[in-house]
Design an enzyme around this catalytic site. Structure first.
Site, mmCIF file in Angstrom:
data_model
loop_
_atom_site.group_PDB
_atom_site.id
_atom_site.type_symbol
_atom_site.label_atom_id
_atom_site.label_comp_id
_atom_site.label_asym_id
_atom_site.label_seq_id
_atom_site.Cartn_x
_atom_site.Cartn_y
_atom_site.Cartn_z
ATOM 1 N N ASP A 471 0.858 -1.181 0.000
ATOM 2 C CA ASP A 471 0.000 0.000 0.000
ATOM 3 C C ASP A 471 0.892 1.228 0.000
ATOM 4 O O ASP A 471 2.072 1.133 0.310
ATOM 5 C CB ASP A 471 -0.799 0.053 1.313
ATOM 6 C CG ASP A 471 -2.065 -0.764 1.211
ATOM 7 O OD1 ASP A 471 -2.415 -1.120 0.088
ATOM 8 O OD2 ASP A 471 -2.673 -1.038 2.252
ATOM 9 N N ASP A 794 -4.778 -2.870 4.746
ATOM 10 C CA ASP A 794 -5.337 -2.404 6.009
ATOM 11 C C ASP A 794 -6.854 -2.383 5.996
ATOM 12 O O ASP A 794 -7.483 -2.338 7.027
ATOM 13 C CB ASP A 794 -4.795 -1.012 6.363
ATOM 14 C CG ASP A 794 -5.115 -0.001 5.275
ATOM 15 O OD1 ASP A 794 -5.778 -0.384 4.301
ATOM 16 O OD2 ASP A 794 -4.697 1.164 5.390
ATOM 17 N N ASP A 798 -9.307 -5.712 1.812
ATOM 18 C CA ASP A 798 -7.997 -6.282 1.476
ATOM 19 C C ASP A 798 -7.920 -7.741 1.918
ATOM 20 O O ASP A 798 -6.961 -8.438 1.604
ATOM 21 C CB ASP A 798 -6.868 -5.492 2.161
ATOM 22 C CG ASP A 798 -6.676 -4.124 1.515
ATOM 23 O OD1 ASP A 798 -6.962 -4.013 0.322
ATOM 24 O OD2 ASP A 798 -6.255 -3.188 2.214
#
Length: 1185
Positions: A471, A794, A798
């Site tokens: 990310d 997070d 996901d």
């Protein structure tokens, strides 16, 4: 839609002298209520309590103020309604662990042999000592010595006892350590409640019935509750019902919230109605009797979780409960499970996550060595018996006399003991211990490096990682967001404008929009330390907007107090498909409704038809104006690495009537743009260096973000993911999907294989894109070796990608409970550099095992050849049974402790990943093993056959039964141990390095083990006497022994000087299992890709495998990695199980996370109904992720 809460009773005042029955409701009433669903529950609440407020009054709590937090009141609630705690399973007692260690087949054989030997040593038949029985007692010095035949048997039993105690102690301390770690994790899990009107976070175990809890997107509910107020609340109840559809919760239709379920969208408040064993999860847990049943049985069966693409990782889901297991795979019970259930397990394709790389290689190697050891020991016994029989009855022509039988049996028992000890030494039962110690040590140390490992095998898999999909927000950047630019009233401000340059009407609507249209849990608090930065609580993007309000010299808090959450008419919460959030208010003057919106600028601007001009008046905003704005405002902001957020509003006049709020497409349209802000999230200073290390280590870093492509490209360049002059791809999610999907919209691997090798940045991506990319890279066959993929995430959505990847990293700070649950490792500091440390530890585990193998196999080869050859030539093993057990203890327990605790060094990141098929024993290691074996065998055989002449002592060869220990054989034994000790230092290096002492002081465990072993060896030789078949040596003899041992170090230098590439004849060993090696018919889901070597093990060849049970009890090489999910006793994990003919799995989760095992579920299926398969569904946390 949220109802306004009606009259609120004052905060709970608990009158003195309250009885348990003083609450207007009992546990039973609440349990009955919580078993109702939707309409039934609403009716029941209305009939019995009037409404939820009435229920709150009965529970003596205020929906607004919450509980008082008075300890007396909390204690009363504990007494009346129970604690939020599910008692863990009792740990195994030390005696139980001792009993388990005693189950080891080889130890049992040794015990039986020792008992027979003991029995026979006390049996002296008349005439048994006559010359006719052969040379049984010749050479005996005195009668006392002759009577000492019992000593060897007793010494073997004593050695067995030591081995058993060491094993049991290892298991006990391991279990204790992991339980401690488990309880630490549980204490860290907190939940937000309101007490005395203050929003506070308390540990989940402190929740009580009557607490008012705030729930939000991504939460895992730790107790049952009833909704008081909710905004667009959707819950995933699949863990309890098996239904994968999200359930919309509202006061009118379905206010019941159940423990163990996930909040997938929205937010709200609930009154806690049942905790611990009274909650829905607790009730199921009690029904299953999991407290008394063995939770660890059938761990591998029925591992179906979620939709097919999610099943690639058979991991349990357990909140953030740590899933480091006390490494006690209950394989024995597993193998005894009824056949029927195994047959029910459905066949699946081999696309599942393959087992740990190291595990596959170790299993194959262990089986190979085990077979060789079995053959060698059998041949040794046969040769000894045949030689004795031919020599005694053939060559000497003696008759078999009845009175001589016990003496002959004694010889046979002695031969049998020698055979068993050859087997003991041949099989590397220290291997599982080395793996356990190495992993446990790494996991403990990784905690300090901000890696909380939930699945042990992830630690080792990380060492083989070839790709990291990361990310952006919070991982590569600092996740401390601030508004630095704004486009407001037709002006682009390069820094935050002064409030007096903005029209008051525009400022008013902007401040209201930001204050109301953001989660009320998000706020900016004063700094903890004077002069520090203000603390950002909640969503960081919203914090930056609230910070913008404060910079405009306005305050958001009074607005929120004036319009509390109960007055919000409708909330469209943020999710990954909307990429925006909207809040609707009913105007107090009855002039209709006003809706405030904010979200990703391209998306919200597309829905705007007006924009506020310099005078604060709305003017028409056409598509061409929008394109112009994108070019002039948004792209320049994005190219500076800023995230752009658009703030807008819309009025719904009363004349038009109330709109259809469920028709989102019409509602989120015709907006009026207030402003566009550019938010800066600086790159973490340590990230570029960490990414450079990854690239040097052969790991490709890819950024997958929900942000604008220009922002993503700017950040990727700053981080070093994109390098100038390189031909790398940066794609948006939409473009990525066009490239990889065919006309039917299906993903094609061939198309994906053309894209992913050069892809470095995937922007504006959805969680589905992330999952597609991860799956595509893992399934790809473009490169020689299969890619090992690590992913960070997070958001709730996901989950599938985290589960699918070889290693899933969840964010410890920004991550939702759902993401943490799907992950293997939690990054407690959300920092990319911690991932690099995980790679280092993973590679270190692999190297530690290789070091131990190099040492272990040298000892194995030498000891087996010496015992075998010695037995064949001299009818006796030069190394006695007890000595062999001591050598085994050095090799196994002590060496694994010494070599498995080597700390990692930066040099580990200077080489490429080993890959899945690289053999465990490289040619360099094979050169070292054989080279040192040659040295040791030469020395041992020289001493064995010429030692008496060299040292001028009596020969110990061909000694009769029960003869006293000789100096000759003591020297042989001592030299053997000294060579192993110094070779242990050589084993510290496996890549042909010269300096074997490098950084030896950094490993105090290694130094103390080597010195400790040396001291013990002195004690054994000098004072061991008859039990250890040793006699005290002189100082000269000792110096020679040590000198020969030191020779190992010099010989090691000689070996490392020989270039490995010249030694073409050397073979590698311990390759991974190739997919094509696996027969189709043997792949079913229940086996979870059991290695072929392991299947061989199961075909009845269990007896010979020394340490099979120690492998099972210390940390079964075969199973621990593969399941990654032996329950932590007392950690409620949602363990799927095979219960119905459809093989549906039921999963349960609770605040204290205690494992429901498959066995207990099937055993009690009469009580608990079949529970269908669970699914992981989803939504993501912030636009930037």
């Amino acid at each position: 839609m949220a109802n306004n809460t009606a009259d609120h009773p004052p905060g709970n005042s608990v009158a003195d002298g309250n009885q348990e029955g003083d609450f207007g409701i009992t546990v039973i009433d609440l349990r009955d209520l919580m078993e109702l669903r939707s309409g039934e529950a609403v009716t029941k609440i209305a009939d019995s309590y009037g409404d939820v407020q009435g229920l709150c009054r009965r529970l003596k709590t205020s929906p607004i103020e919450g509980l008082s937090g008075n300890p007396v009141d909390l204690e009363k609630r504990h007494t009346a309604f129970g604690k939020n705690f599910i008692p863990p399973k009792q740990p195994k007692s030390f005696l139980a662990l001792v009993w388990e260690a005693l189950q080891d087949v080889t130890l049992i054989i040794l015990e039986i042999a020792a008992v027979i030997s003991l029995g026979l040593s006390f049996y002296h038949p008349p005439g048994g000592d006559s010359e006719l029985c052969g040379e049984t007692a010749s050479g005996v010095e005195d009668e006392g010595e002759a009577q000492a035949g019992w000593i060897e048997g007793a010494a073997i039993l004593f050695s067995v006892a030591i081995v058993v105690l060491v094993t049991a102690f290892n298991d006990w301390s391991k279990e204790k350590q992991f339980r401690g770690l488990q309880s630490r994790i549980e204490q860290e899990q907190k939940f937000t409640v309101i007490r005395k009107g203050q929003v506070i976070q308390i540990p989940v175990s402190e929740l009580v019935t009557g607490d008012i809890a705030q729930i939000k997107y991504g939460d895992l509910l730790p107790a049952d509750g009833i909704l008081i107020q909710g905004n667009d609340l959707k819950i995933d109840e699949s863990s309890l019902t098996g239904e994968s559809d999200q359930v919309r919760k509202s006061l009118e239709k379905d206010p019941m919230l159940l423990s163990g379920t996930h909040v997938m969208e929205g937010s709200g408040r609930m009154v806690v109605s049942a905790v611990g064993l009274n909650s829905q999860t607790g009730i199921i847990f009690t029904l299953l009797g999991a407290g008394d049943c063995d939770e660890e049985k059938k761990i591998k069966k029925g591992k179906k979780q979620g939709p097919p693409e999610n099943r690639n990782k058979a991991k349990t889901q357990d909140g953030i409960a740590l899933e480091i297991q006390p490494l006690k795979s209950e394989v024995e019970s597993e193998e005894k499970e009824p056949e029927v259930e195994v047959k029910q397990v459905k066949r699946v394709q081999i696309t599942k996550k393959e087992k740990s790389v190291l595990q596959g290689k170790l299993t194959k190697l262990a089986v190979l060595i085990g077979k060789a050891g079995l053959i060698m020991s059998a041949v040794t016994v046969i040769i000894l018996i045949l030689y004795f029989v031919i020599d005694t009855f053939g060559v000497q022509g003696r008759p078999w006399l009845k009175e001589c039988t016990p003496i002959y049996i004694q010889y046979f028992v002695k031969f049998f003991i020698i055979g068993v000890t050859v087997l003991v030494v041949a099989v590397p039962e220290g291997l599982p211990l080395a793996v356990t110690i190495s992993l446990a040590y790494s996991v403990k140390k990784m905690m300090k490096d901000n890696n909380l490992v939930r699945h042990l095998d992830a630690c080792e898999t990380m060492g083989n990682a070839t790709t990291i999909c990361s990310d952006k927000t919070g991982t590569l950047t600092m996740n401390r967001m601030t508004v630095v630019q704004a486009y407001l009233g037709d002006t682009h401000y390069k820094k935050v404008p002064e409030p007096d340059v903005i029209k008051p009407s525009t400022l008013e609507v902007l401040v209201n929009s930001i204050a109301i249209n953001s989660a009320y849990t998000t706020k900016i608090l004063s700094p903890e330390k004077e002069g520090g930065l203000p603390r950002h609580v909640g969503n960081k993007t919203e914090c930056s907007l609230l910070g913008f309000v404060l910079e405009l010299k306005r305050d958001y808090q009074p607005i929120r107090e004036e319009i509390p959450e109960e007055k919000l008419y409708k909330v469209y919460t943020f999710n990954s498909s909307r990429k925006s959030m909207s809040t609707v208010l009913k105007n107090t003057d009855g002039s209709g409704f006003r809706m405030y919106s904010k979200g990703a600028s391209e998306i919200v601007l597309r829905k705007c038809s007006r924009i506020l001009d310099t005078n604060g008046e709305p003017r028409i905003f056409k598509p061409k104006d929008r394109d112009e704005m994108v070019k002039v405002v948004i792209e320049p902001m994005a190219c500076d690495g800023l995230r752009t957020i658009c703030v807008a509003y819309r009025d719904f006049p009363a004349e038009a009537g109330e709109p259809d709020w469920d028709n989102e497409a019409d509602i989120l349209n015709e907006l009026t743009c207030i402003c566009v802000v550019g938010i800066e999230d600086p790159v973490r200073p340590e990230v570029p260096d960490a990414i450079l290390k990854c690239q040097r280590a052969g790991i490709t870093v890819r950024m997958v973000t929900g942000d604008n492509i220009n922002t993503a490209r700017a950040i990727a360049t700053k981080c070093g993911i994109l390098l100038p002059g390189e031909d790398f791809l940066c794609l948006e999610g939409k473009e990525f999907n066009q490239l990889i999907r065919n006309d039917q919209g299906e993903v094609e691997q061939e198309r994906l294989d053309k894209v992913w090798p050069n892809l470095r940045v995937l922007a504006r991506s959805s969680p589905t894109d992330k999952h597609t990319l991860v799956k595509g890279i893992m399934d790809s066959t473009v490169l020689e070796t299969r890619q090992v993929v690590a992913v960070t995430g997070d958001g709730t959505n996901d989950g599938p990608a985290l589960k699918k990847a070889d290693v899933g990293f969840a964010m410890g700070i920004a991550g939702t409970d759902v993401a943490k649950e799907a992950s293997d490792i939690i990054l407690t500091d959300d920092n990319f550099t911690s991932i690099v440390k995980a790679v280092m530890w993973g590679r270190n585990v692999y190297d530690s095992i290789s070091k131990f193998l190099q040492f272990q196999l040298t000892v194995n080869v030498v000891a087996v050849i010496v015992a075998f050859t010695g037995a064949c030539i001299t009818q006796d093993s030069p190394l006695k049974a007890v000595q062999m057990l001591w050598v085994n203890l050095i090799m196994d327990t002590l060496a694994s402790l010494a070599l498995a605790t080597e700390p990692p060094t930066e040099s580990l990141l200077l080489r490429k990943p080993y890959g899945r098929n690289k053999p465990l024993i490289s040619r360099t290691m094979m050169k070292n093993i054989l080279g040192h074996a040659v040295y040791q065998l030469t020395i041992i055989f020289t001493l064995l056959f010429a030692g008496e002449n060299i040292f001028n002592i009596d020969s110990g060869r061909n000694a009769p039964l029960h003869s006293p220990p000789s100096e000759h054989y003591t020297i042989v034994f001592n030299v053997f141990v000294m060579m192993q000790l110094f070779n242990e230092i050589n084993a510290r290096k496996i890549h042909g390095e010269r300096n074997v002492f490098e950084a030896i002081y950094r490993n105090p465990i290694f130094c103390s083990v080597v010195l400790g072993t040396f001291v013990l060896q002195i004690v054994i030789v000098q004072f061991g006497g008859k039990p250890f078949s040793c006699t005290a040596l002189t100082i000269d003899q000792w110096l020679w022994c040590v000198f020969i041992g030191v020779g190992e170090l010099l010989w090691g230098q000689l070996i490392s000087a020989i270039p490995t590439h010249h030694l073409k004849f050397l073979k590698e060993a311990g390759h991974g299992t190739h997919k094509e090696d696996v027969p189709e018919n043997e792949m079913n889901e229940g086996d979870d890709e059991i290695d072929h070597a392991e299947m061989e093990l199961r075909r009845g060849q269990v007896l010979w495998f020394r340490g099979l049970n120690r492998i099972q009890t210390q940390m079964d090489v075969v199973y621990t990695f593969q399941t990654g999910q032996t329950p932590v006793p007392g950690a409620l994990r949602r363990q799927p199980s095979v219960v119905s003919q459809h093989n549906d799995a039921k999963t349960v989760s609770s605040p204290t996370h205690v494992g429901l095992s498959s066995s207990s579920l099937s055993a009690n299926s009469a009580v608990a109904p079949p529970l269908p398969a669970a699914t992981v569904a989803a939504s993501s946390s912030t636009a930037g992720n």
